[in-house]
Design an enzyme around this catalytic site. Structure first.
Site, PDB file in Angstrom:
ATOM      1  N   ASP A 176      15.327  17.764 -49.980  1.00 35.66           N
ATOM      2  CA  ASP A 176      16.377  18.375 -50.767  1.00 35.66           C
ATOM      3  C   ASP A 176      15.790  18.883 -52.070  1.00 35.66           C
ATOM      4  O   ASP A 176      14.930  18.355 -52.824  1.00 35.66           O
ATOM      5  CB  ASP A 176      17.268  17.070 -51.057  1.00 35.66           C
TER       6      ASP A 176
ATOM      7  N   ASP B 169      20.993   5.789 -48.477  1.00 37.28           N
ATOM      8  CA  ASP B 169      20.727   6.317 -49.626  1.00 37.28           C
ATOM      9  C   ASP B 169      20.294   5.021 -50.541  1.00 37.28           C
ATOM     10  O   ASP B 169      20.932   4.328 -50.663  1.00 37.28           O
ATOM     11  CB  ASP B 169      21.718   7.158 -50.183  1.00 37.28           C
TER      12      ASP B 169
ATOM     13  N   GLU C 183      25.967  18.523 -45.331  1.00 38.79           N
ATOM     14  CA  GLU C 183      26.653  18.875 -44.172  1.00 38.79           C
ATOM     15  C   GLU C 183      27.985  19.810 -44.309  1.00 38.79           C
ATOM     16  O   GLU C 183      28.728  19.305 -45.272  1.00 38.79           O
ATOM     17  CB  GLU C 183      27.017  17.601 -43.220  1.00 38.79           C
TER      18      GLU C 183
ATOM     19  N   LYS D 141      23.843  22.423 -41.718  1.00 40.90           N
ATOM     20  CA  LYS D 141      23.656  21.203 -41.086  1.00 40.90           C
ATOM     21  C   LYS D 141      25.264  20.872 -40.535  1.00 40.90           C
ATOM     22  O   LYS D 141      26.047  20.859 -41.410  1.00 40.90           O
ATOM     23  CB  LYS D 141      23.235  19.791 -41.981  1.00 40.90           C
TER      24      LYS D 141
ATOM     25  N   HIS E 209      30.004  10.957 -33.756  1.00 43.12           N
ATOM     26  CA  HIS E 209      29.943  10.450 -32.431  1.00 43.12           C
ATOM     27  C   HIS E 209      31.077   9.436 -31.974  1.00 43.12           C
ATOM     28  O   HIS E 209      31.512   9.127 -30.842  1.00 43.12           O
ATOM     29  CB  HIS E 209      28.661  10.206 -31.889  1.00 43.12           C
TER      30      HIS E 209
ATOM     31  N   THR F 244      22.694  16.672 -36.086  1.00 41.19           N
ATOM     32  CA  THR F 244      22.336  15.293 -36.123  1.00 41.19           C
ATOM     33  C   THR F 244      22.485  14.340 -34.848  1.00 41.19           C
ATOM     34  O   THR F 244      22.932  14.774 -33.968  1.00 41.19           O
ATOM     35  CB  THR F 244      22.789  14.554 -37.262  1.00 41.19           C
TER      36      THR F 244
ATOM     37  N   GLU G  21      18.118  16.607 -35.912  1.00 40.06           N
ATOM     38  CA  GLU G  21      17.552  15.502 -36.758  1.00 40.06           C
ATOM     39  C   GLU G  21      18.003  14.146 -35.894  1.00 40.06           C
ATOM     40  O   GLU G  21      19.086  14.056 -35.470  1.00 40.06           O
ATOM     41  CB  GLU G  21      18.179  15.511 -37.963  1.00 40.06           C
TER      42      GLU G  21
ATOM     43  N   ALA H  60      19.951  10.716 -36.690  1.00 39.64           N
ATOM     44  CA  ALA H  60      20.868  10.323 -37.591  1.00 39.64           C
ATOM     45  C   ALA H  60      20.347   8.911 -38.569  1.00 39.64           C
ATOM     46  O   ALA H  60      20.617   8.797 -39.640  1.00 39.64           O
ATOM     47  CB  ALA H  60      22.150  10.069 -37.176  1.00 39.64           C
ATOM     48  N   LEU H  61      19.667   7.988 -37.750  1.00 38.09           N
ATOM     49  CA  LEU H  61      19.242   6.892 -38.716  1.00 38.09           C
ATOM     50  C   LEU H  61      17.731   6.688 -38.218  1.00 38.09           C
ATOM     51  O   LEU H  61      17.161   7.231 -37.213  1.00 38.09           O
ATOM     52  CB  LEU H  61      19.898   5.628 -38.039  1.00 38.09           C
TER      53      LEU H  61
END
Length: 522
Positions: A59, A107, A192, A301, A306, A348, A386, A388-389
């Site tokens: 970032d 985060d 995103e 992104k 889901h 993602t 990517e 996600a977790l």
């Protein structure tokens, strides 16, 4: 002849190579605009390079670079970081991060958007996304102010544009050397293209449906005008869509045959999702101007929402701005938009399986990934992805490998389907623990189709050319033509490049045994 055959085989197998990048820690550059824990980061970067990793993603926080005042840019921390990464032999994917760091899943760092922007929000809180109750979200500016000159004479889009132009001017050496391969343009919460519909900071927990975020005065005015122009001045923004942690059936809007199926509901959802498309289109056009002629790709992104995918209402997607239903494709218009800007779609949740999700969430990550990747490939654009977790187990790696090459490798040349690249989240001490890192190194090798690390992107058919200008604007009607659902490409049941050498859940071998026992082994 025999001596050259392995090389020929390798050249053909290289066409299956999918580059793998690793996301740097959120505070690779700290809020003080210096490289965080430089010695440790250098050691970690060298380990990544030795493992065959192609590059890293970071970032580039607006809240750090332009913190001192309008157009007062300080790129020093990022120049130091880029030099360090370059010296370690890795390439760079840079995210233009116009959102706040902190408040999202995973985060642990807090980097707000610049104080001088937040000060404007003190007197005009409507510059922030707002839910129906009036709660403001300071994570990202509402798209309602994209073209409002509220920021010391500049609009939000002009702020983003100026930032990207300054990045190009101040990073020209890194751009010209081919070090920066990819500029990902942040377009919303978590970087995103979406509305911040499920903020944990406001009490959202999985699998809540989230809330629409269009109740700031600027978007309210916009909707009122749109409704009047459509001959329905009496229509208001939804007041029956529930709260963050509701289930769809608990709301009048999302229940079976609810408001979302009515003329009024369809009008609102079309307006809400089109505003997001226009937002992305406008900022990507500015990104294209800023990086015109650079040998790199632009990317955006898209969030992998889901949960509630396996319901008729797709409620969580709708509140985020993805107007996706069983009979309406909400993602192909985004892919079609990207054709205009020569941009890559980065998606993602590549690691997730339906069977890992709780049944009450009606999740469909596998079908969602298949839909979005198919949409991108149908529109003839590249798609990256990517996880996600954070995951460290073979089941997750094998799922990413399956999505990277859904029909497997082709020993005779390019595979039928291949992702442009995968970025693994994220670099940490957990990843570098020996058991985890040993398995990760196998994952890298499998992403590379069992080939050696290859620095020359041309060898695996990534021909980086000077970024051409954006094509003419695509009429809204043409974008909306792509909402007609299409049959997704077929996916193999499992990858032919398993990290454990076997197939199925967790695969075989010792790693497979360990990860079946401890699937979230950290």
């Amino acid at each position: 002849m025999q001596a050259s055959s392995p090389q020929t085989c390798n050249e053909k197998m290289l066409a299956n190579y999918v580059p793998i990048y690793v996301m740097l820690p959120l505070d690779a550059v700290t809020a003080d605009n210096v490289v965080g824990d430089r010695d440790n980061l250098e050691k970690q970067l060298k380990e990544l390079r030795a493992a065959g990793v192609d590059g890293v993603m970071t970032d580039v926080w607006w809240g750090i670079v332009e913190s001192k005042g309008p157009k007062q840019y300080d790129w020093s921390g990022y120049r130091s970081l880029f030099k360090l990464v370059q010296d370690c032999g890795l390439k760079m994917q840079a995210i233009m991060s116009f959102h706040q760091c902190g408040g999202n899943v995973g985060d642990v760092v807090y980097i707000p958007i610049p104080q001088w922007v937040r000060d404007i929000g003190e007197s005009d809180p409507d510059i922030f996304y707002t839910n129906r109750k009036g709660n403001r979200n300071p994570e990202y500016l509402t798209l309602g102010v994209d073209n409002k000159p509220l920021f010391h004479g500049r609009t939000a889009v002009e702020i983003y544009s100026d930032y990207m132009k300054s990045f190009r001017e101040n990073m020209s050496d890194f751009l010209e050397s081919g070090f920066i391969l990819d500029i990902e343009v942040g377009l919303g919460a978590a970087g995103e293209l979406r509305y911040p519909s499920y903020p944990e900071t406001q009490g959202w927990v999985f699998p809540g449906i989230g809330e629409f975020q269009c109740y700031d005065k600027y978007l309210k005015e916009d909707f009122k005008e749109a409704a009047s122009n459509a001959g329905h001045p009496e229509w208001e923004l939804p007041d029956d869509a529930g709260e963050y942690n509701d289930t769809p059936d608990a709301t009048e809007f999302f229940k079976s045959n609810g408001t979302y199926t009515t003329e009024k509901g369809k009008f609102f959802l079309t307006w809400y999702s089109n505003k997001l498309l226009n937002h992305g289109d406008q900022i990507l056009e500015e990104a294209n101007k800023a990086f015109l002629g650079c040998k790199l790709v632009l990317a955006i992104k898209v969030s992998g929402i889901h949960w509630w995918y396996k319901t008729e209402n797709h409620a969580a997607e709708l509140t985020a701005g993805y107007y996706n239903l069983n009979d309406r494709d909400g993602y192909r218009p985004i892919a079609r938009l990207l054709t205009r800007h020569h941009a890559v779609l980065n998606f993602t949740c590549l690691e997730m399986k339906d069977s890992e999700q709780s049944a009450d969430a009606k999740s469909g990550p596998q079908e969602l990934v298949q839909q979005v990747l198919s949409d991108a490939w149908q529109e003839k654009i590249e798609v990256a992805g990517e996880n996600a977790l954070s995951r460290y187990d073979s089941a997750a790696y094998d799922q990413i490998l399956l999505n990277a090459r859904p029909n497997g490798v082709n020993k005779a040349g390019p595979p039928k389907l291949r992702m442009y690249g995968v970025t693994y989240l994220r670099l940490s001490s957990y990843l570098l623990q020996q058991t985890n890192f040993d398995l990760f190194k196998i994952f890298v090798k499998k992403m590379h189709a069992d080939q050696q690390y290859t620095a020359d992107t041309d060898k695996y058919n990534h021909h980086l050319v000077p970024l051409p200008p954006s094509k003419p604007k695509i009429p809204t009607e043409e974008l909306l033509e792509s909402t007609k659902p299409i049959k997704p490409f077929p996916w193999n049941k499992e990858t032919d490049m398993s990290v454990s050498g076997g197939g199925g859940e967790g695969g075989g071998g010792l790693f497979g045994f360990i990860t079946r026992l401890f699937p979230w082994n950290r």
